[in-house]
Scaffold this motif. Structure first.
Motif, PDB file in Angstrom:
ATOM      1  N   GLY A 764       0.806  -1.211   0.000  1.00 32.14           N
ATOM      2  CA  GLY A 764       0.000   0.000   0.000  1.00 32.14           C
ATOM      3  C   GLY A 764       0.843   1.267   0.000  1.00 32.14           C
ATOM      4  O   GLY A 764       2.011   1.274  -0.372  1.00 32.14           O
ATOM      5  N   ASP A 765       0.230   2.359   0.455  1.00 33.44           N
ATOM      6  CA  ASP A 765       0.910   3.657   0.432  1.00 33.44           C
ATOM      7  C   ASP A 765       1.732   3.916   1.679  1.00 33.44           C
ATOM      8  O   ASP A 765       2.540   4.841   1.707  1.00 33.44           O
ATOM      9  CB  ASP A 765      -0.130   4.785   0.282  1.00 33.44           C
ATOM     10  CG  ASP A 765      -0.888   4.679  -1.024  1.00 33.44           C
ATOM     11  OD1 ASP A 765      -0.300   4.168  -1.993  1.00 33.44           O
ATOM     12  OD2 ASP A 765      -2.064   5.080  -1.059  1.00 33.44           O
ATOM     13  N   GLY A 766       1.502   3.161   2.722  1.00 37.03           N
ATOM     14  CA  GLY A 766       2.181   3.426   3.986  1.00 37.03           C
ATOM     15  C   GLY A 766       3.513   2.712   4.108  1.00 37.03           C
ATOM     16  O   GLY A 766       4.178   2.386   3.124  1.00 37.03           O
ATOM     17  N   GLU A 767       3.888   2.438   5.359  1.00 40.09           N
ATOM     18  CA  GLU A 767       5.196   1.864   5.646  1.00 40.09           C
ATOM     19  C   GLU A 767       5.071   0.746   6.666  1.00 40.09           C
ATOM     20  O   GLU A 767       4.406   0.888   7.687  1.00 40.09           O
ATOM     21  CB  GLU A 767       6.127   2.958   6.167  1.00 40.09           C
ATOM     22  CG  GLU A 767       7.560   2.530   6.340  1.00 40.09           C
ATOM     23  CD  GLU A 767       8.463   3.721   6.644  1.00 40.09           C
ATOM     24  OE1 GLU A 767       9.256   4.107   5.768  1.00 40.09           O
ATOM     25  OE2 GLU A 767       8.334   4.269   7.755  1.00 40.09           O
ATOM     26  N   TRP A 768       5.698  -0.397   6.354  1.00 37.38           N
ATOM     27  CA  TRP A 768       5.765  -1.528   7.275  1.00 37.38           C
ATOM     28  C   TRP A 768       7.104  -1.510   7.992  1.00 37.38           C
ATOM     29  O   TRP A 768       8.134  -1.212   7.389  1.00 37.38           O
ATOM     30  CB  TRP A 768       5.616  -2.847   6.518  1.00 37.38           C
ATOM     31  CG  TRP A 768       4.215  -3.217   6.184  1.00 37.38           C
ATOM     32  CD1 TRP A 768       3.486  -2.796   5.111  1.00 37.38           C
ATOM     33  CD2 TRP A 768       3.365  -4.104   6.925  1.00 37.38           C
ATOM     34  NE1 TRP A 768       2.237  -3.351   5.126  1.00 37.38           N
ATOM     35  CE2 TRP A 768       2.133  -4.167   6.232  1.00 37.38           C
ATOM     36  CE3 TRP A 768       3.526  -4.850   8.089  1.00 37.38           C
ATOM     37  CZ2 TRP A 768       1.065  -4.947   6.670  1.00 37.38           C
ATOM     38  CZ3 TRP A 768       2.468  -5.628   8.539  1.00 37.38           C
ATOM     39  CH2 TRP A 768       1.253  -5.667   7.838  1.00 37.38           C
ATOM     40  N   LEU A 769       7.084  -1.867   9.277  1.00 37.66           N
ATOM     41  CA  LEU A 769       8.303  -1.974  10.073  1.00 37.66           C
ATOM     42  C   LEU A 769       8.418  -3.405  10.595  1.00 37.66           C
ATOM     43  O   LEU A 769       7.422  -4.021  10.967  1.00 37.66           O
ATOM     44  CB  LEU A 769       8.268  -1.008  11.265  1.00 37.66           C
ATOM     45  CG  LEU A 769       7.974   0.455  10.970  1.00 37.66           C
ATOM     46  CD1 LEU A 769       7.919   1.244  12.275  1.00 37.66           C
ATOM     47  CD2 LEU A 769       9.028   1.040  10.038  1.00 37.66           C
ATOM     48  N   VAL A 770       9.643  -3.913  10.610  1.00 41.66           N
ATOM     49  CA  VAL A 770       9.911  -5.229  11.193  1.00 41.66           C
ATOM     50  C   VAL A 770      10.971  -5.038  12.273  1.00 41.66           C
ATOM     51  O   VAL A 770      12.092  -4.611  11.988  1.00 41.66           O
ATOM     52  CB  VAL A 770      10.404  -6.233  10.131  1.00 41.66           C
ATOM     53  CG1 VAL A 770      10.660  -7.593  10.776  1.00 41.66           C
ATOM     54  CG2 VAL A 770       9.394  -6.369   9.003  1.00 41.66           C
ATOM     55  N   ASN A 771      10.599  -5.327  13.522  1.00 48.20           N
ATOM     56  CA  ASN A 771      11.488  -5.137  14.663  1.00 48.20           C
ATOM     57  C   ASN A 771      11.787  -6.477  15.337  1.00 48.20           C
ATOM     58  O   ASN A 771      11.004  -7.425  15.236  1.00 48.20           O
ATOM     59  CB  ASN A 771      10.847  -4.184  15.684  1.00 48.20           C
ATOM     60  CG  ASN A 771      10.483  -2.840  15.069  1.00 48.20           C
ATOM     61  OD1 ASN A 771      11.223  -2.299  14.258  1.00 48.20           O
ATOM     62  ND2 ASN A 771       9.330  -2.314  15.449  1.00 48.20           N
ATOM     63  N   LEU A 772      12.901  -6.521  16.042  1.00 44.22           N
ATOM     64  CA  LEU A 772      13.302  -7.754  16.733  1.00 44.22           C
ATOM     65  C   LEU A 772      13.788  -7.436  18.141  1.00 44.22           C
ATOM     66  O   LEU A 772      14.522  -6.472  18.348  1.00 44.22           O
ATOM     67  CB  LEU A 772      14.405  -8.477  15.947  1.00 44.22           C
ATOM     68  CG  LEU A 772      14.977  -9.740  16.606  1.00 44.22           C
ATOM     69  CD1 LEU A 772      15.186 -10.835  15.575  1.00 44.22           C
ATOM     70  CD2 LEU A 772      16.311  -9.442  17.299  1.00 44.22           C
ATOM     71  N   THR A 773      13.367  -8.275  19.090  1.00 43.38           N
ATOM     72  CA  THR A 773      13.873  -8.223  20.461  1.00 43.38           C
ATOM     73  C   THR A 773      14.498  -9.568  20.782  1.00 43.38           C
ATOM     74  O   THR A 773      13.806 -10.591  20.773  1.00 43.38           O
ATOM     75  CB  THR A 773      12.753  -7.923  21.463  1.00 43.38           C
ATOM     76  OG1 THR A 773      12.092  -6.701  21.096  1.00 43.38           O
ATOM     77  CG2 THR A 773      13.308  -7.788  22.865  1.00 43.38           C
ATOM     78  N   TYR A 774      15.790  -9.582  21.041  1.00 36.96           N
ATOM     79  CA  TYR A 774      16.510 -10.829  21.308  1.00 36.96           C
ATOM     80  C   TYR A 774      16.449 -11.152  22.799  1.00 36.96           C
ATOM     81  O   TYR A 774      16.635 -10.276  23.649  1.00 36.96           O
ATOM     82  CB  TYR A 774      17.955 -10.695  20.838  1.00 36.96           C
ATOM     83  CG  TYR A 774      18.808 -11.922  21.054  1.00 36.96           C
ATOM     84  CD1 TYR A 774      18.420 -13.156  20.551  1.00 36.96           C
ATOM     85  CD2 TYR A 774      20.011 -11.837  21.756  1.00 36.96           C
ATOM     86  CE1 TYR A 774      19.201 -14.283  20.744  1.00 36.96           C
ATOM     87  CE2 TYR A 774      20.812 -12.957  21.938  1.00 36.96           C
ATOM     88  CZ  TYR A 774      20.395 -14.186  21.436  1.00 36.96           C
ATOM     89  OH  TYR A 774      21.178 -15.297  21.629  1.00 36.96           O
TER      90      TYR A 774
END
Length: 828
Positions: A764-774
């Motif tokens: 789409g027009d927005g933004e996806w974020l992928v985060n990680l916590t180890y």
């Protein structure tokens, strides 16, 4: 049973790559077209004068060596290429008609807007080249044009891919192209090159071939190539060995020129001997004494942690070690071949006083709450039901355990309800063995907030409050035969029979939950690769002096393999020398040739550096060590695909799928089945698929996607949390920890895999974020995570990116990926 054993042995011998290339074999068979015998078909050995023609009945016989490539060609039909293997003998060939590409181009072009290539071909604009602006319409001779869709990604080189497009074009094994018999030079992104060996066919956008080039080129023929890579990147890659591109249609040990040699090692497949497991048990970094440590199957021998929280216990591979303490949640860990040090971080039990009732006197924490919720009466469209008085089975699932990382409610329930299965091929769900029973072949029925339906509801999984599964006939008799396969009742947080009150409560509770708090750090995990040794090497301005220092002072003295990996990345990222980085990795692989977890981390970096041959060598070694692990099949097959060895990859995938435990609906089975669909839709002919394969998706358009993300980690003990944030700042979490997902981790260990597949279906027009916590791995060494991002998955402009992360920093949320439609990878 004997047939299954023979099939498994066959796949094992195929992947061990026994090389008998000098053996001459008699190859014979019959060539047909549309089930009719085809005579006068040319049967030749590639790069050899040897050849014959089929007789009147389409039969042929020819002598060939293992590793030879047999070509079957006939005017008007597609040329077929077959590699001779050690088991090759009978080859019956079915030929197919050649597609008229010109007609296809004309039809497609009439439906599209004017393309940039048309502007150059018509002479409306000048094309930028290595010899300056060029008006193609004003050039003498013929101009051939091919776009990205005309390029075969499976061809050994771009020259070979172009040669099949016209009878006036011919290619050789060195990546040269001949235009009407004249050897052409190559203008690649405004740089002059001798051949096409440097070009990755997947990067090609436009190709213009001039049969009569301007004098400025000092040649009579030229191939002008425009790619999505800049000329600067092309020049950096020029030093790469061209041997990798010469034999992409097959692979044998003689063609591999790596410095790895695992054949000197002898490994046993089974190890039933007891091994010593040791470690420390803590809670919030404080030692916990008196924790009971025992092997589940042999609880007569119990050990207790000492004042420092330390313990030692003997166990065999496959045993389950339990850590039990009255004040903490019980932790269970399966012993693997590499298990040695297990440092356990306990979590505190939650005992709510208002829930300590007689019925739950033996329960505590999460179990008690779930038991209480499951026993509560509930209302349905067919009246009120009380589980305590019903007399039939009633399975309860807390809505909080259902995550939006799943595609739909059907997938989300896999593994949460006993006996529940989801058939992705038909789209139906079953509560009684996938409908395989003659008398119990009805799919499950559904009820959501009092509304009954025979189809699975399309629902936001985060809106679910509770799920109940009714399996017995007595439980579903009021619904009639449509619920003969069982019933799943869903209650949402603002549905049911008191919708307004529930909706108001939901909105109030949801106002500040499940939304992203913008709390991820933007630090680069690549920078975490640097350590004091890497920094010491970067002090040398001369890379060869740095490498000499490594050999003399560090190579044999550093015992931590992670230090060597950091040093390898220093040579690559700071000194800009991939060969020196690979030398470090080669030595490290040989030193740790018996440790599959370390080898896997090394293989990740080989793939990151695009040293595909070394990656195959390492994954083959891991397969020898762990031939029963599901991940071993996928890793080696995926390495074959990277090297365009599609047929070998398919055989390995099939080798996995015939295993009794293979399941294409979840886990590693879902990932491998998805890989197989890619080959089926994109490389069917090159893969030489002979087995019956039913893809889940109807066609390649349905199969395609915006972004495919594959996470892989080198140790099964790794615990982490992945957070996916959509453009509306809604956050979805996959928690890979013993505390939150113990059943999943046990399943991963039993089947032997450490990977997870996700899709971002609509950017789409927005933004996806992928985060990680180890959250750690119970050892004093880092975890290595490989993230492979496929953009425009299975589309004509598909792109892939591999990143390897060294995970040491715990309990800090780190940004791994940002995805939006403006990224260059999404350009058409």
């Amino acid at each position: 049973m004997k047939n299954k054993t023979l099939i498994k042995l066959l796949f094992f011998f195929l992947v061990t790559q026994v090389n008998i290339a000098q053996e001459i074999k008699n190859i014979y068979g019959k060539v047909t077209f549309e089930d009719q015998a085809l005579s006068n078909v040319s049967v030749t050995i590639k790069n050899s004068p040897k050849g014959i023609q089929t007789d009147f009945n389409g039969n042929y016989k020819i002598d060939a060596s293992v590793g030879d490539e047999i070509l079957f060609s006939y005017v008007g039909l597609k040329t077929i290429s077959i590699l001779v293997e050690d088991v090759t003998s009978l080859l019956n060939i079915k030929m197919s008609a050649e597609i008229n590409q010109l007609e296809d181009i004309v039809v497609k072009a009439s439906k599209k807007k004017v393309k940039p290539s048309d502007i150059f071909l018509e002479g409306k604009e000048n094309l930028a080249t290595a010899v300056g602006p060029l008006n193609l319409a004003a050039t003498m001779g013929q101009v051939y044009y091919y776009g990205s869709k005309d390029i075969s990604l499976g061809a050994p080189s771009l020259a070979n891919s172009l040669a099949i497009r016209s009878g006036n074009l011919r290619a050789d094994s060195e990546g040269n192209l001949y235009v009407r018999g004249v050897k052409a030079i190559w203008d690649i992104d405004s740089g002059i090159y001798e051949n096409s060996s440097l070009v990755n066919t997947a990067d090609v956008i436009d190709v213009y071939i001039l049969s009569n080039a301007p004098a400025r080129y000092s040649s009579k023929a030229v191939v002008i190539v425009k790619t999505n890579q800049s000329s600067q990147l092309i020049k950096i890659e020029k030093e790469r060995a061209t041997e990798e591109y010469k034999n992409q249609n097959y692979f044998d040990q003689n063609s591999v020129t790596t410095k790895l040699n695992f054949s000197q090692h002898d490994f046993s497949q089974e190890n039933t001997e007891k091994k010593e497991i040791y470690g420390r048990v803590t809670f919030m970094e404080s030692s916990i004494p008196d924790v009971v440590v025992s092997v589940v199957e042999n609880k007569d021998f119990k050990f207790f942690t000492d004042a420092k929280g330390s313990y030692k216990i003997n166990a065999s591979i496959g045993d389950i070690i339990q850590f039990v303490h009255v004040s903490f949640e019980t932790v269970s860990v399966i012993v693997e071949d590499v298990t040695k040090e297990l440092n356990i971080e306990l979590t505190q039990k939650i005992n709510e006083l208002d829930q300590v009732v007689i019925e739950a006197s033996r329960k505590s924490g999460k179990v008690a709450r779930q038991k209480k919720d499951a026993d509560e009466a509930y209302t349905t469209s067919r009246g009120k039901k009380d589980p305590k008085k019903s007399g039939f089975s009633n399975t309860f699932v807390d809505g909080k355990s259902v995550s939006n990382v799943y595609a739909n409610i059907q997938e989300a329930l896999v593994g949460k309800i006993s006996g529940y299965r989801y058939d992705r091929t038909t789209g139906a769900s079953y509560l009684r063995g996938l409908g395989m029973s003659v008398t119990q072949d009805y799919p499950v029925a559904w009820e959501i907030d009092g509304t009954f339906t025979s189809n699975a509801p399309q629902i936001d999984l985060s809106d679910i409050k509770s799920i109940r599964a009714l399996k017995s006939i007595g439980a579903t008799n009021k619904y009639g035969t449509v619920a003969a396969g069982g019933l799943i009742i869903i209650e949402t947080v603002y549905g049911g029979f008191d919708a307004k009150a529930k909706k108001d409560t939901f909105l109030e509770e949801y106002a500040n939950s499940n939304f992203y708090n913008d709390d991820a750090m933007t630090m680069s995990l690549e920078k975490a690769e640097q350590n004091k040794y890497g920094l010491a090497l970067e002090a040398y301005k001369n890379k060869y002096s740095a490498y000499e220092f490594y050999l003399e002072k560090l190579k044999d003295k550093l015992t931590n393999y992670a230090d060597h990996l950091s040093i390898a990345m220093s040579f690559f990222e700071f000194h800009r020398d991939k060969d020196l980085a690979i030398n470090v990795l080669n030595g490290l692989a040989m030193k740790h040739s018996e440790n599959p977890e370390i080898l896997k981390a090394i293989a990740y970096y080989f793939q990151f550096l695009e040293d595909k041959k070394s990656a195959i060598e390492v994954y083959q070694q891991i397969f020898r060590l762990r031939s029963k692990y599901s991940q071993s099949f996928r890793d080696l097959a995926n390495a074959y695909v990277d090297y365009d060895l599609f047929e070998k990859a398919w055989k390995l995938y099939m080798g996995f799928m015939i295993k009794e435990y293979a399941d294409s609906s979840e886990g590693i089975g879902e990932l491998i089945y998805n890989d197989m669909e890619w080959l089926y839709f994109n490389r069917f002919n090159q893969t030489n698929i002979k087995q019956k394969f039913v893809p889940i998706h109807k066609n390649i358009d349905e199969f395609s996607n915006d972004v495919r993300l594959v996470f892989e980690w080198n140790t099964s003990e790794a615990e982490f949390e992945l957070e996916f944030v959509n453009p509306d700042k809604r956050a979805y979490v996959f928690d890979h920890s013993l505390e939150a997902n113990n059943d999943l981790i046990i399943e991963e260990k039993k089947l032997g895999y450490s990977s997870k597949l996700f899709f971002l279906e609509d950017i789409g027009d927005g933004e996806w974020l992928v985060n990680l916590t180890y959250k750690g791995n119970k050892k004093q060494v880092p975890t290595y995570l490989k993230l492979t991002s496929y953009y425009n998955w299975s589309k004509s402009n598909e792109k892939r990116r591999i990143e390897v992360y060294k995970l040491e920093l715990q309990d800090q949320k780190i940004r791994l990926l940002t995805v939006n439609e403006n990224l260059p990878v999404f350009e058409k």
